[in-house]
Motif scaffolding. Structure first.
Motif, PDB file in Angstrom:
ATOM      1  N   GLU A 288      72.633  24.220  26.114  1.00  0.00           N
ATOM      2  CA  GLU A 288      72.422  25.672  25.564  1.00  0.00           C
ATOM      3  C   GLU A 288      71.006  26.036  25.128  1.00  0.00           C
ATOM      4  O   GLU A 288      70.701  27.098  24.990  1.00  0.00           O
ATOM      5  CB  GLU A 288      73.467  25.633  24.170  1.00  0.00           C
ATOM      6  N   ASN A 289      70.294  24.868  24.915  1.00  0.00           N
ATOM      7  CA  ASN A 289      68.853  25.244  24.436  1.00  0.00           C
ATOM      8  C   ASN A 289      67.684  25.233  25.755  1.00  0.00           C
ATOM      9  O   ASN A 289      67.030  26.369  25.695  1.00  0.00           O
ATOM     10  CB  ASN A 289      68.252  24.122  23.745  1.00  0.00           C
TER      11      ASN A 289
ATOM     12  N   ASP B 161      68.979  25.511  29.103  1.00  0.00           N
ATOM     13  CA  ASP B 161      69.553  26.399  30.361  1.00  0.00           C
ATOM     14  C   ASP B 161      69.844  25.250  31.513  1.00  0.00           C
ATOM     15  O   ASP B 161      69.857  25.975  32.563  1.00  0.00           O
ATOM     16  CB  ASP B 161      69.062  27.486  30.554  1.00  0.00           C
TER      17      ASP B 161
ATOM     18  N   ALA C  62      82.412  27.036  23.947  1.00  0.00           N
ATOM     19  CA  ALA C  62      81.656  26.196  23.261  1.00  0.00           C
ATOM     20  C   ALA C  62      81.801  24.445  23.086  1.00  0.00           C
ATOM     21  O   ALA C  62      82.813  24.284  22.649  1.00  0.00           O
ATOM     22  CB  ALA C  62      81.230  26.568  21.981  1.00  0.00           C
TER      23      ALA C  62
ATOM     24  N   ARG D  69      77.314  24.783  27.430  1.00  0.00           N
ATOM     25  CA  ARG D  69      78.382  25.615  27.836  1.00  0.00           C
ATOM     26  C   ARG D  69      78.502  25.528  29.559  1.00  0.00           C
ATOM     27  O   ARG D  69      77.919  24.733  30.122  1.00  0.00           O
ATOM     28  CB  ARG D  69      77.540  27.166  27.632  1.00  0.00           C
TER      29      ARG D  69
ATOM     30  N   ILE E 287      82.176  32.206  25.076  1.00  0.00           N
ATOM     31  CA  ILE E 287      81.575  31.001  24.522  1.00  0.00           C
ATOM     32  C   ILE E 287      82.154  30.629  23.349  1.00  0.00           C
ATOM     33  O   ILE E 287      82.157  29.599  22.768  1.00  0.00           O
ATOM     34  CB  ILE E 287      79.852  31.469  24.169  1.00  0.00           C
TER      35      ILE E 287
ATOM     36  N   PRO F 194      74.199  34.174  29.197  1.00  0.00           N
ATOM     37  CA  PRO F 194      73.937  34.466  27.854  1.00  0.00           C
ATOM     38  C   PRO F 194      73.902  35.714  27.748  1.00  0.00           C
ATOM     39  O   PRO F 194      73.930  36.437  26.593  1.00  0.00           O
ATOM     40  CB  PRO F 194      72.960  33.660  27.220  1.00  0.00           C
TER      41      PRO F 194
END
Length: 356
Positions: free
Chosen positions: A212-213, A215, A251, A232, A247, A238
């Protein structure tokens, strides 16, 4: 002196007190209310009381209000169907606002206003306006009083002209019958019908786990012992319109635990070298679970303190959550990246009627 004193003693006590009204004009009679009852002013007939043509005009006005209310309710339902939720219009002086919200508010407000305005105009012009003064009675009514109340009710119903003014009556019933449909339509905004939408997410066999941070696709070595990572599904942008919707179901939370410390056999079989993947969505009301205790392998939901044991199938240890966090079966592809082996085995998030 003694005779005068005796004479004074024979005067009644209330005669000895000073009179507050002395010297202020005419005295008030003892025992009477000093404030006179003003009574009711004489009744004056309205033009509708003496002119049937004026009464008919008022009847048509009231009916017009109720008819406009019915049309506004129909417009409310039509607006709900016609305008997409993302359509923006410019309305002076409000600026840019949602066309759907503006039309719903305008039509529903007009429907309710016209019902109220019609009722007020009806009461002011057609119903009887004769004022009647009635003495108060004990709380426990006597049979005669109850009979009088029923007679007054019948008289009021007659004076309202509900039976005589059929146009007013019918249009009022129509307006009041249609306006609740606005609330029925609003029930559609409670969310999508469950069907399969709540049972499945974007996770599928071969989908890469994307950090998530960063990609970037995740490798097993990216998940260090005692740390918590979030992922994800591959392909979920996003910046896409449906990102928040997807999401909220997909998640993922990743944790690495020593395989010997994993108590649940299925959790161990669905992991890869101690890397476990669980839904990040709390099974109570859907808050994101994110507070991890490295020593105990417990994860805590910050909303209502539901606590799950990640080393034992994410079972609920404490709090209002109803069932464990669903686990995602993972493995590694030929390029060394973590990938899903399918979707979650059960629906994520809070329970719902059709969950089974």
């Amino acid at each position: 002196m003694s005779s005068e004193t005796g004479s004074h003693d024979n005067v009644p006590d209330d005669e000895k007190l000073p009179r507050a009204h002395e010297g202020h004009g005419e005295t008030a009679t003892r025992g009477e209310d000093p404030f006179a009852n003003p009574g009711l002013p004489p009744h004056e007939n309205r033009v509708q009381d003496v002119d049937e043509r004026a009464a008919k005009r008022s009847e048509r006005t009231v009916a017009l209000f109720f008819t406009v209310s019915m049309l506004a309710t129909v417009g409310f339902i039509a607006s709900y169907v016609a305008f997409p939720i993302d359509k923006i219009i410019h309305v002076w002086p409000l600026g840019d606002i949602s066309a759907l919200n503006f039309s719903l508010g305008l039509t529903l407000g007009l429907a309710l206003f016209c019902i109220g305005a019609g009722a007020v105009h009806w009461a002011r012009t057609l119903m009887s306006d004769v004022e009647i003064a009635d003495d108060r009675h004990p709380i426990e009514a006597e049979p005669e009083v109850r009979a009088k109340v029923m007679e007054d009710f019948r008289q009021g119903a007659k004076e309202s002209q509900l039976g005589r003014r059929k146009l007013v009556r019918n249009t009022m019933f129509g307006a009041m019958a249609l306006v609740p449909l606005s609330g029925v339509v609003l029930l559609r905004d409670l969310g999508p019908l469950p069907k399969d939408k709540l049972r499945h997410t974007l996770w599928a066999k071969g989908k890469l786990l994307v950090n998530e941070n960063t990609d970037e696709p995740l490798r097993p070595e990216d998940i260090t012992m005692g740390s918590l990572a979030f992922a994800r599904p591959e392909g979920l942008d996003p910046h896409s319109e449906d990102y928040n919707t997807e999401i909220a179901k997909a998640a993922l939370m990743l944790v690495r635990i020593e395989p010997d410390d994993i108590k649940d056999k299925q959790s161990l079989d669905w992991s890869y070298q101690g890397v476990l993947a669980y839904s990040k969505i709390c099974t109570h009301v859907g808050c994101p679970v994110s507070l991890y205790e490295q020593q105990t392998h417990h994860v805590l939901c910050p909303c209502h303190q539901s606590t799950f044991d990640l080393a034992d199938g994410a079972k609920v240890l404490f709090g209002p959550a109803g069932h464990p966090l669903p686990q995602l079966k993972i493995s590694v592809n030929k390029d060394g990246y973590l990938e899903a082996q399918g979707d979650f085995a059960e629906p994520v998030g809070p329970s719902f009627w059709e969950r089974g």
